[in-house]
Design a protein around this motif. Structure first.
Motif, mmCIF file in Angstrom:
data_model
loop_
_atom_site.group_PDB
_atom_site.id
_atom_site.type_symbol
_atom_site.label_atom_id
_atom_site.label_comp_id
_atom_site.label_asym_id
_atom_site.label_seq_id
_atom_site.Cartn_x
_atom_site.Cartn_y
_atom_site.Cartn_z
ATOM 1 N N GLN A 30 -25.291 -64.178 -60.380
ATOM 2 C CA GLN A 30 -25.526 -63.959 -61.811
ATOM 3 C C GLN A 30 -27.024 -63.842 -62.021
ATOM 4 O O GLN A 30 -27.794 -64.653 -61.509
ATOM 5 C CB GLN A 30 -24.919 -65.083 -62.650
ATOM 6 N N HIS A 31 -27.425 -62.793 -62.721
ATOM 7 C CA HIS A 31 -28.849 -62.566 -62.947
ATOM 8 C C HIS A 31 -29.297 -63.101 -64.296
ATOM 9 O O HIS A 31 -30.478 -63.115 -64.607
ATOM 10 C CB HIS A 31 -29.165 -61.072 -62.831
ATOM 11 N N ARG A 32 -28.326 -63.496 -65.117
ATOM 12 C CA ARG A 32 -28.685 -64.073 -66.423
ATOM 13 C C ARG A 32 -27.613 -65.080 -66.804
ATOM 14 O O ARG A 32 -26.524 -65.098 -66.217
ATOM 15 C CB ARG A 32 -28.817 -62.981 -67.484
ATOM 16 N N TYR A 33 -27.955 -65.926 -67.775
ATOM 17 C CA TYR A 33 -26.974 -66.866 -68.301
ATOM 18 C C TYR A 33 -25.990 -66.123 -69.189
ATOM 19 O O TYR A 33 -26.357 -65.134 -69.824
ATOM 20 C CB TYR A 33 -27.661 -67.956 -69.125
ATOM 21 N N GLY A 34 -24.750 -66.593 -69.233
ATOM 22 C CA GLY A 34 -23.783 -65.967 -70.125
ATOM 23 C C GLY A 34 -22.367 -66.330 -69.757
ATOM 24 O O GLY A 34 -22.128 -67.235 -68.939
ATOM 25 N N SER A 37 -18.324 -63.035 -67.409
ATOM 26 C CA SER A 37 -18.550 -61.619 -67.077
ATOM 27 C C SER A 37 -19.953 -61.364 -66.514
ATOM 28 O O SER A 37 -20.212 -60.279 -65.983
ATOM 29 C CB SER A 37 -18.311 -60.739 -68.309
ATOM 30 N N VAL A 38 -20.868 -62.333 -66.591
ATOM 31 C CA VAL A 38 -22.202 -62.120 -65.989
ATOM 32 C C VAL A 38 -22.138 -62.243 -64.455
ATOM 33 O O VAL A 38 -23.087 -61.887 -63.765
ATOM 34 C CB VAL A 38 -23.279 -63.115 -66.507
ATOM 35 N N ILE A 39 -21.004 -62.732 -63.960
ATOM 36 C CA ILE A 39 -20.896 -62.928 -62.507
ATOM 37 C C ILE A 39 -20.361 -61.669 -61.845
ATOM 38 O O ILE A 39 -19.362 -61.089 -62.268
ATOM 39 C CB ILE A 39 -19.971 -64.120 -62.202
ATOM 40 N N GLU A 40 -21.057 -61.216 -60.817
ATOM 41 C CA GLU A 40 -20.546 -60.114 -60.001
ATOM 42 C C GLU A 40 -20.596 -60.535 -58.542
ATOM 43 O O GLU A 40 -21.381 -61.422 -58.175
ATOM 44 C CB GLU A 40 -21.369 -58.845 -60.229
ATOM 45 N N MET A 71 -23.588 -71.867 -65.591
ATOM 46 C CA MET A 71 -23.410 -70.411 -65.695
ATOM 47 C C MET A 71 -23.812 -69.905 -67.088
ATOM 48 O O MET A 71 -24.523 -68.902 -67.221
ATOM 49 C CB MET A 71 -21.948 -70.051 -65.416
ATOM 50 N N THR A 72 -23.375 -70.627 -68.119
ATOM 51 C CA THR A 72 -23.668 -70.174 -69.487
ATOM 52 C C THR A 72 -25.089 -70.532 -69.911
ATOM 53 O O THR A 72 -25.629 -69.944 -70.849
ATOM 54 C CB THR A 72 -22.694 -70.820 -70.505
ATOM 55 N N PRO A 322 -9.688 -65.964 -54.672
ATOM 56 C CA PRO A 322 -10.592 -65.388 -53.672
ATOM 57 C C PRO A 322 -11.991 -65.241 -54.268
ATOM 58 O O PRO A 322 -12.141 -65.206 -55.503
ATOM 59 C CB PRO A 322 -9.968 -64.017 -53.373
ATOM 60 N N LEU A 323 -12.998 -65.135 -53.400
ATOM 61 C CA LEU A 323 -14.385 -65.028 -53.873
ATOM 62 C C LEU A 323 -14.551 -63.901 -54.890
ATOM 63 O O LEU A 323 -15.288 -64.045 -55.872
ATOM 64 C CB LEU A 323 -15.321 -64.811 -52.674
ATOM 65 N N ASP A 324 -13.858 -62.790 -54.661
ATOM 66 C CA ASP A 324 -13.992 -61.644 -55.578
ATOM 67 C C ASP A 324 -13.592 -61.992 -57.009
ATOM 68 O O ASP A 324 -13.956 -61.280 -57.946
ATOM 69 C CB ASP A 324 -13.135 -60.469 -55.084
ATOM 70 N N GLU A 325 -12.805 -63.063 -57.164
ATOM 71 C CA GLU A 325 -12.352 -63.441 -58.513
ATOM 72 C C GLU A 325 -13.043 -64.704 -59.014
ATOM 73 O O GLU A 325 -12.482 -65.467 -59.806
ATOM 74 C CB GLU A 325 -10.820 -63.602 -58.501
ATOM 75 N N ALA A 326 -14.275 -64.908 -58.538
ATOM 76 C CA ALA A 326 -15.025 -66.112 -58.924
ATOM 77 C C ALA A 326 -15.164 -66.218 -60.450
ATOM 78 O O ALA A 326 -15.076 -67.317 -61.021
ATOM 79 C CB ALA A 326 -16.409 -66.091 -58.274
ATOM 80 N N ALA A 327 -15.363 -65.083 -61.117
ATOM 81 C CA ALA A 327 -15.528 -65.114 -62.582
ATOM 82 C C ALA A 327 -14.261 -65.658 -63.244
ATOM 83 O O ALA A 327 -14.326 -66.446 -64.197
ATOM 84 C CB ALA A 327 -15.851 -63.711 -63.096
#
Ligand SMILES: NC(=O)c1ccc[n+]([C@@H]2O[C@H](COP(=O)([O-])OP(=O)(O)OC[C@H]3O[C@@H](n4cnc5c(N)ncnc54)[C@H](OP(=O)(O)O)[C@@H]3O)[C@@H](O)[C@H]2O)c1
Length: 346
Positions: A30-34, A37-40, A71-72, A322-327
Motif C-alpha cells: 500500500q502506497h497510501r493510507y485508506g 482498496s489501497v492494497i495491491e 492500513m487506514t 490467498p495472498l492475492d486476496e489480502a485486501a
C-alpha cells in the motif's frame, strides 16, 4: 549497493540463502493510507536481513484489527508510529509463520530451515519477511503453519492482559467479552489454563464455539446484558466495550480488575479518551481499571508455545485467504465479526 543494483549485477541478495535465484517477491503493498482498496499485490525487492534479523519464507500470516487501523491510518495517532503521510513500510501485516532462509551475522539462536512463528515489524503479507530474531520462536510440532501464524499479537494480548495486568489466579471468576474474536478466543482458553472459572460473552451463532474453548458459562449478548445481571466477576477483559465503563464496573467485585481492551474509538485518538477516563476513575475506587497496550515479547511467545504444545490452547481459524486476496481479508477483519482468526496463506 541497493537491492536493485545487486539484483541487476546478479549478486545474491541474501548471501547464503537458498532463494532459487529470486531477486523479487510477491507482496501486498500500500502506497497510501485508506480502505482495503489501497492494497495491491505486486512484485517488490526482497528485503535484506540486518545483523540481528532473520529472513523468513512466509508460509502464512494473520491479520487483526490493529492491521486494519494501520492500513487506514486511523485513528490518526497510528501515523506517529507508522508514517505521517504514508505507511513507512508499505507491506501490511505483522503476525506470521514460516521457514528461516537466511540469518544475519549476529543471529545464533536460529538457522536456515527452522520453522518459526512470531511477529514482524516491517510487514508480513509477502513471500518473504525480515524479522528481528528475538521476535521468533520455533513452531510447536503439533501446530500447522496456519495455526502458528494466527498466534502472536492476539494471544500475547490475551496472555499479558490475564497474567501480567490482572494476575489471574485459580478459582477466580473471569468474564471475557468478544470471546469469539481473535483476542477473546485465546483469552477464554488461557484463563481456563490458569484455573479460572470463565464466562464468555458472544453472539448466538458463536455460543458453541466459545463453549468448545472451555468457557464454563456463555452469555449471548443479543439476549442478555451481563452488566444487568446479579453476577460479579473478579476480572473482566472487555474486548468490545459495547457498554459504558460505569455499567461494566457494576459487574465487577468491589476489588475486581477491569481491562478495557477495545482499540476502537475516535478518529484522532482512538481509545485514548476512554483510557484516560479509566485511569482517572481508578484513583477513586478500589476496583482496578487497567487499560493497557500489548507489547511483543519473546518470553510470552515461548509461554504460549508451551500452552499450544500441551494442547491447553489452540488457534481458531475463521477463514483463510490467498495472498492475492489480502485486501478482502482486511475488509473482513475490519467489519469486526471475526470468529477466531483470519489467516493469509502465502
Ligand atoms: N490492548 C492492546 O494492545 C490490544 C491488542 C490487540 C487487540 N486489541 C483490541 O482488542 C479488540 C478485540 O480484538 P480482536 O482481534 O479480538 O477483534 P475481533 O477478532 O474482530 O473480534 C471481535 C469479536 O467480538 C464479537 N462481538 C461484537 N460485538 C460484541 C458484543 N457486544 N459482545 C461480545 N462480543 C461481541 C465479534 O463477533 P460478533 O460481531 O459476531 O458477535 C467478534 O467475534 C480490538 O478492538 C483490538 O483493537 C487491543
Amino acid at each position: 549497493m541497493t537491492n536493485e543494483q545487486r539484483s541487476k549485477a546478479g549478486t545474491p541478495l541474501v548471501p547464503g540463502a537458498n532463494l532459487d535465484g529470486a531477486a523479487t517477491m510477491r507482496a501486498a503493498v500500500q502506497h497510501r493510507y485508506g480502505p482495503p482498496s489501497v492494497i495491491e499485490v505486486s512484485d517488490v525487492g526482497l528485503p535484506l536481513p540486518g545483523q540481528g534479523d532473520v529472513l523468513v519464507r512466509v508460509g502464512a500470516a494473520s491479520v487483526h484489527p490493529g492491521d486494519y487501523f494501520v492500513m487506514t491510518g486511523e485513528p490518526y495517532m497510528v501515523r506517529l508510529v507508522y508514517g505521517l503521510r504514508r505507511p513507512r513500510h508499505g507491506i501490511p501485516g505483522m503476525d506470521l509463520a514460516g521457514v528461516v532462509v537466511a540469518v544475519g551475522k549476529d543471529v545464533t539462536a536460529l538457522r536456515p530451515g527452522d520453522e518459526v512463528f512470531g511477529w514482524s515489524t516491517a510487514g508480513a503479507l509477502a513471500e518473504y519477511a525480515c524479522v528481528p530474531a528475538d521476535n521468533l520462536v520455533p513452531v510447536p510440532a503439533n501446530l500447522s503453519v496456519v495455526d502458528a501464524a494466527a498466534v502472536a499479537t492476539s494471544a500475547m494480548t490475551a496472555l499479558q492482559a490475564l497474567r501480567k495486568i490482572a494476575n489471574v489466579r485459580p478459582g477466580q471468576t473471569v468474564l471475557v467479552t468478544g470471546a469469539s474474536g481473535g483476542v477473546g478466543s485465546f483469552a477464554v482458553q488461557i484463563a481456563k489454563a490458569f484455573g479460572a472459572e470463565v464466562t464468555g460473552v458472544c453472539s448466538t451463532r458463536n455460543i458453541d464455539l466459545v463453549r468448545s474453548l472451555g468457557a464454563d458459562h456463555v452469555i449471548d449478548y443479543t439476549r442478555t446484558d451481563f452488566t444487568r445481571s446479579e453476577n460479579r466477576y473478579d476480572v473482566i477483559l472487555d474486548n468490545v466495550e459495547a457498554q459504558p465503563l460505569a455499567a461494566v464496573r457494576r459487574a465487577l467485585t468491589p476489588t475486581g480488575t477491569l481491562i478495557p481492551n477495545s482499540g476502537r474509538g475516535g478518529r484522532w485518538f482512538g481509545p485514548l479518551g476512554r483510557i484516560v477516563k479509566a485511569r482517572v476513575l481508578s484513583g477513586f475506587t478500589r476496583q482496578l481499571l487497567l487499560p493497557f497496550m500489548s507489547v511483543g515479547k519473546r518470553q510470552d511467545l515461548l509461554a504460549l508455545a508451551e500452552l499450544l504444545t500441551a494442547g491447553q490452547v489452540r488457534s481458531v481459524i475463521d477463514r483463510t485467504y490467498p495472498l492475492d486476496e489480502a485486501a478482502d481479508a482486511l475488509r473482513y477483519v475490519g467489519a469486526g465479526h471475526t470468529r477466531g482468526k483470519v489467516v493469509i496463506t502465502v
